[in-house]
Design an enzyme around this catalytic site. Structure first.
Site, PDB file in Angstrom:
ATOM      1  N   ASP A  58       9.041   1.526 -10.978  1.00  0.00           N
ATOM      2  CA  ASP A  58      10.449   1.928 -10.895  1.00  0.00           C
ATOM      3  C   ASP A  58      10.976   2.308 -12.285  1.00  0.00           C
ATOM      4  O   ASP A  58      12.116   2.738 -12.425  1.00  0.00           O
ATOM      5  CB  ASP A  58      11.310   0.852 -10.216  1.00  0.00           C
ATOM      6  N   SER A  59      10.117   2.197 -13.309  1.00  0.00           N
ATOM      7  CA  SER A  59      10.434   2.773 -14.621  1.00  0.00           C
ATOM      8  C   SER A  59      10.694   4.272 -14.463  1.00  0.00           C
ATOM      9  O   SER A  59      11.307   4.903 -15.337  1.00  0.00           O
ATOM     10  CB  SER A  59       9.274   2.549 -15.599  1.00  0.00           C
ATOM     11  N   ASP A  97       5.997   0.295  -6.614  1.00  0.00           N
ATOM     12  CA  ASP A  97       6.906  -0.720  -7.144  1.00  0.00           C
ATOM     13  C   ASP A  97       8.132  -0.827  -6.232  1.00  0.00           C
ATOM     14  O   ASP A  97       8.838   0.171  -6.015  1.00  0.00           O
ATOM     15  CB  ASP A  97       7.350  -0.266  -8.547  1.00  0.00           C
ATOM     16  N   LYS A 127       4.281  -3.872  -5.626  1.00  0.00           N
ATOM     17  CA  LYS A 127       4.583  -4.824  -6.701  1.00  0.00           C
ATOM     18  C   LYS A 127       6.041  -5.235  -6.571  1.00  0.00           C
ATOM     19  O   LYS A 127       6.887  -4.404  -6.195  1.00  0.00           O
ATOM     20  CB  LYS A 127       4.353  -4.184  -8.075  1.00  0.00           C
ATOM     21  N   GLU A 129       9.177  -7.946  -8.537  1.00  0.00           N
ATOM     22  CA  GLU A 129       9.500  -8.752  -9.724  1.00  0.00           C
ATOM     23  C   GLU A 129      10.038 -10.126  -9.334  1.00  0.00           C
ATOM     24  O   GLU A 129      10.725 -10.258  -8.330  1.00  0.00           O
ATOM     25  CB  GLU A 129      10.569  -8.031 -10.563  1.00  0.00           C
ATOM     26  N   GLU A 196       4.944  -9.389 -18.536  1.00  0.00           N
ATOM     27  CA  GLU A 196       5.604  -8.424 -19.428  1.00  0.00           C
ATOM     28  C   GLU A 196       6.354  -9.119 -20.554  1.00  0.00           C
ATOM     29  O   GLU A 196       7.186 -10.013 -20.310  1.00  0.00           O
ATOM     30  CB  GLU A 196       6.567  -7.528 -18.623  1.00  0.00           C
TER      31      GLU A 196
END
Ligand code: KIV
Length: 296
Positions: A58-59, A97, A127, A129, A196
């Site tokens: 999602d960057s 993501d 993925k 978070e 991270e």
């Protein structure tokens, strides 16, 4: 010179990378490579370079769509870019993501949205978070047969809670919480874990405690694999470069140079040149002129 076979087979011979491939690499002490991609040509090049895992991160929101952070990214935007990536990559494992608010509200929504990444966008895994607060979502998604990659440490979707994009786990209590989160995510069924922006010695310790592979970004060399945002590595993101990035190219500068050269060529009529023109046989041209004159 080493006589050992290369760790990664040449792209043409490459088998599809799976969760098992990554697990075996960790067991053998072979390092896993992962990069982000958001479009077809980048996915093609990364896949052909023999990278193990492609993350449609999602960057995307920051490096491609120009948002200030990853929070505005939607499911539809993610799926759109995942489809393009899946058309370009044949062997790398593809991870989609899950964007902000696609898995936090309920386990039902988390399962449904995770399913869309595989069903509608050609991804192999998702993925998400977060640590212990995400266990229910992880268990629910894994129960549907979808592999889940966890992500702890600096979790950009919590940027407002973290008070900025800053390193995590730098005191004893925070480090302890990260270790517990990592072990719980593994128990919940995650097949791998992104670490991270945490201290290298902590990342090494956590990686040694885990059976599943860790993928570090700003977490030092002791992780089982490394991941970078491709636009950072290529020098394509103009706003800032995190300390942990190694730039392998300056494509932003290269693009500016190419665009300026094009403009100069256009304005001075050097482009298009004869080799860029479409040809027409002389007799056809005459026929065209005759018809045109007859009509006048
Ligand atoms: O969105 C992303 O690109 C990521 C990587 C930084 C791991 O989550």
């Amino acid at each position: 010179m080493s006589t050992q076979a290369p760790v990664t087979a040449p792209p043409t011979e490459r088998k599809k990378v799976t969760t098992q491939t990554l697990r075996r690499k960790k067991e053998r002490g072979e390092v896993i490579s992962m990069l982000t991609a958001y479009d077809y040509p980048t996915a093609l090049a990364i896949d052909q370079a023999g990278i193990d895992v492609i993350l449609v991160g999602d960057s995307l929101g920051m490096v491609v769509l120009g948002y200030p952070n990853t929070l505005p990214v939607t499911m539809e935007e993610m799926l759109h870019h995942c489809r393009a990536v899946s058309r370009g990559a044949k062997s790398a494992m593809l991870v989609g993501d899950m964007p902000f608010m696609s898995y936090q509200v309920s386990t039902q929504e988390a399962m449904r949205n995770a399913g869309r990444f595989l069903q509608e966008a050609g991804m192999d895994a998702v993925k998400l978070e977060g640590g212990s607060e995400r266990l229910e979502a992880v268990i629910a998604i894994v129960s549907t047969g979808i592999p889940v990659m966890g992500h702890i440490g600096l979790t950009p979707q919590s940027v407002n809670q973290l008070g900025g994009f800053r390193p995590q786990g730098r005191n004893g209590a925070a480090a302890r919480r990260l270790l517990e989160d990592a072990l719980r995510l593994q128990d919940a069924g995650c097949f791998s874990l992104v670490l991270e922006s945490i201290p290298s010695r902590l990342a090494t310790y956590i990686s040694q405690q885990l059976e599943i592979p860790s993928l570090g970004i700003g977490a030092g060399p002791g992780c089982d694999g490394q991941v970078l945002v491709t636009h950072d590595l290529l020098g394509l993101f103009d706003r800032f470069t995190p300390k942990f990035v190694k730039k392998y190219a300056d494509l932003h500068g290269e693009m500016k140079r190419a665009f300026a050269d094009y403009r100069t060529d256009v304005e001075s009529r050097l482009f298009p040149a004869s080799e860029h023109e479409v040809d027409m046989p002389e007799e056809e041209w005459r026929r065209f002129l005759e018809k045109k004159e007859n009509r006048e």
